[in-house]
Design an enzyme around this catalytic site. Structure first.
Site, PDB file in Angstrom:
ATOM      1  N   LYS A  90       0.820  -1.209   0.000  1.00  0.00           N
ATOM      2  CA  LYS A  90       0.000   0.000   0.000  1.00  0.00           C
ATOM      3  C   LYS A  90       0.855   1.260   0.000  1.00  0.00           C
ATOM      4  O   LYS A  90       0.392   2.337  -0.388  1.00  0.00           O
ATOM      5  CB  LYS A  90      -0.919   0.008   1.223  1.00  0.00           C
ATOM      6  CG  LYS A  90      -1.936  -1.115   1.251  1.00  0.00           C
ATOM      7  CD  LYS A  90      -3.240  -0.707   0.644  1.00  0.00           C
ATOM      8  CE  LYS A  90      -4.266  -1.820   0.746  1.00  0.00           C
ATOM      9  NZ  LYS A  90      -5.630  -1.407   0.479  1.00  0.00           N
ATOM     10  N   ASP A 137      -8.529  -0.111   6.538  1.00  0.00           N
ATOM     11  CA  ASP A 137      -8.413  -1.267   7.426  1.00  0.00           C
ATOM     12  C   ASP A 137      -7.051  -1.259   8.115  1.00  0.00           C
ATOM     13  O   ASP A 137      -6.805  -2.081   8.990  1.00  0.00           O
ATOM     14  CB  ASP A 137      -8.549  -2.573   6.637  1.00  0.00           C
ATOM     15  CG  ASP A 137      -9.976  -2.799   6.145  1.00  0.00           C
ATOM     16  OD1 ASP A 137     -10.887  -2.724   6.978  1.00  0.00           O
ATOM     17  OD2 ASP A 137     -10.159  -3.046   4.948  1.00  0.00           O
TER      18      ASP A 137
END
Length: 411
Positions: A90, A137
């Protein structure tokens, strides 16, 4: 087989496999798809990201012993655990999208083109007037917070009820304000957007929805750097790629690189959902995006998403050949298998959201009908993407039975 196979010898080993009847094998990359992910976009992302301090391609591990054990010719595991010190792939997406957003917004405010070098060197003090935000998340929020800290703007991150305190603390370490919301991931996405609209902030999301499409393209284009690195390192093209999903941005980026690179010779692409948040299974079954309701209570926290990204859908509806839904127990088994490898394979630290693709391969290889449907055999060359390391160290040690440091010390 029919288009759908349910295999349930016991809860831990149960899985569902659905073939995508709309998948195309001709290698056609449509203009609509090229407007999302393109060679030009990838070149720009690679040029920017490769210039950041600490950039290096992450390892692509060959796992010959595991391949022999499962019954395929080769398995390559792209290990994103060390990416920029953030612990996951990410880092490529959120931070790059922050940089692109600042470049665009500051250019508007200054009335002149702003270079990427000006952004990355923090040459424009007005960046401090801009606030970015997102729902997460865990890993995407960490990347956005790191990007905001690196490029000099403000950051607020929204997390939902079940995100661990360890992940919350990790985001705060990059200077972001973290707000916990009631409900699930999709509820936190909505709260982030509503707050940003009210406050004049800028959402940097890894999912897309009607009215919000441009920034997630930059996130996904950053992810494609990972796919290009992996495919560049192979001596020959893979026959199969197994990909964990979540909202689908990573899977779409990998699929895009595979299709544009190899065309009709692209590998078979298999998506892998947690069975408690199987939004890609439900959507491909329905032939349109379908939302999964409820608390999406999967251990694979980074994949606990009930709604597919609209941009990812545009790619994967055509280029995903199949989707599987897998149990949490299957993921934990692969975390442990990588931590305690067979002789000849390296030990790998893989977080709970990193291994759904590998779990899908392992599950499919146990059932003849699944192997046949996916054309898996002893000649198959498989690539999986280990998208995170121990992003929650305490949970990793609890699940694997030893710390990440102890696993790495085996090397």
């Amino acid at each position: 087989m029919s288009t759908e196979l349910h295999h349930a010898p016991g809860t831990d080993a149960a899985f569902t496999l659905l073939l995508n009847p709309e998948a195309r094998s001709d290698g056609n990359w449509s203009p609509a798809q090229d407007a999302i992910l393109s060679d030009a976009g990838l070149a720009a992302a690679r040029a920017t990201i490769s210039g950041w301090p600490g950039y290096a391609p992450t390892p692509l591990h060959a796992l010959p012993a595991l391949a022999a054990d499962l019954g395929v010719a080769a398995i390559h595991y792209k290990d994103e655990g060390g990416r920029f010190g953030l612990g996951s792939f990410k880092a490529l997406g959120g931070a790059y999208a922050v940089a692109r957003l600042l470049q665009s917004e500051l250019g508007k405010r200054l009335g002149r083109p702003v270079s990427m070098e000006e952004i990355t060197s923090r040459a424009i003090p007005q960046a401090r007037e801009i606030t970015v935000c997102c729902a997460t998340d865990g890993n995407h929020g960490r990347s956005v917070a790191w990007g905001a800290q690196s490029f000099g703007c403000n950051c607020v991150i929204f997390i939902h009820a079940t995100v661990s305190d360890g992940r919350k603390t990790a985001i705060e370490a990059y200077g972001a304000e973290v707000r916990r919301c009631a409900g699930n991931y999709d509820d936190s996405v909505r709260e982030a957007q509503e707050t940003a609209t009210r406050e004049g902030w800028f959402v940097v999301s890894d999912t897309s929805y009607p009215g919000y499409m441009e920034v997630p393209k930059d996130v996904m284009q950053g992810y494609e750097v990972m796919a290009a690195e992996a495919f560049d390192a192979l001596d020959q093209p893979p026959t199969h790629v197994f990909l964990q999903t979540g909202v689908g941005g990573m899977a779409a980026a990998v699929a895009a690189q595979a299709v544009r690179r190899w065309g009709a010779a692209r590998p078979r692409i298999v998506l892998c959902d947690p069975d408690q948040s199987a939004c890609w299974l439900d959507s491909l079954r329905a032939g349109e995006p379908v939302a999964v309701e409820g608390d999406l209570d999967t251990l694979m926290a980074g994949l606990a998403c009930g709604e597919v990204s609209a941009l990812a859908w545009e790619v994967l509806k055509d280029h995903a050949d199949a989707v599987m839904a897998l149990t949490d127990a299957a993921a934990v088994a692969e975390m442990r298998r990588l931590a305690h490898p067979l002789p000849g394979d390296p030990p790998i630290v893989a977080g709970e959201s990193a291994v759904a693709g590998l779990a899908g391969l392992a599950a499919a290889m146990t059932v003849a009908e699944a192997r046949a449907a996916l054309e898996l055999d002893e000649t198959s060359r498989v690539v999986v993407f280990g998208t995170e390391g121990d992003t929650d160290p305490a949970l990793y040690e609890e699940l694997v039975g030893m710390s990440a440091e102890a696993v790495r010390a085996q090397a």
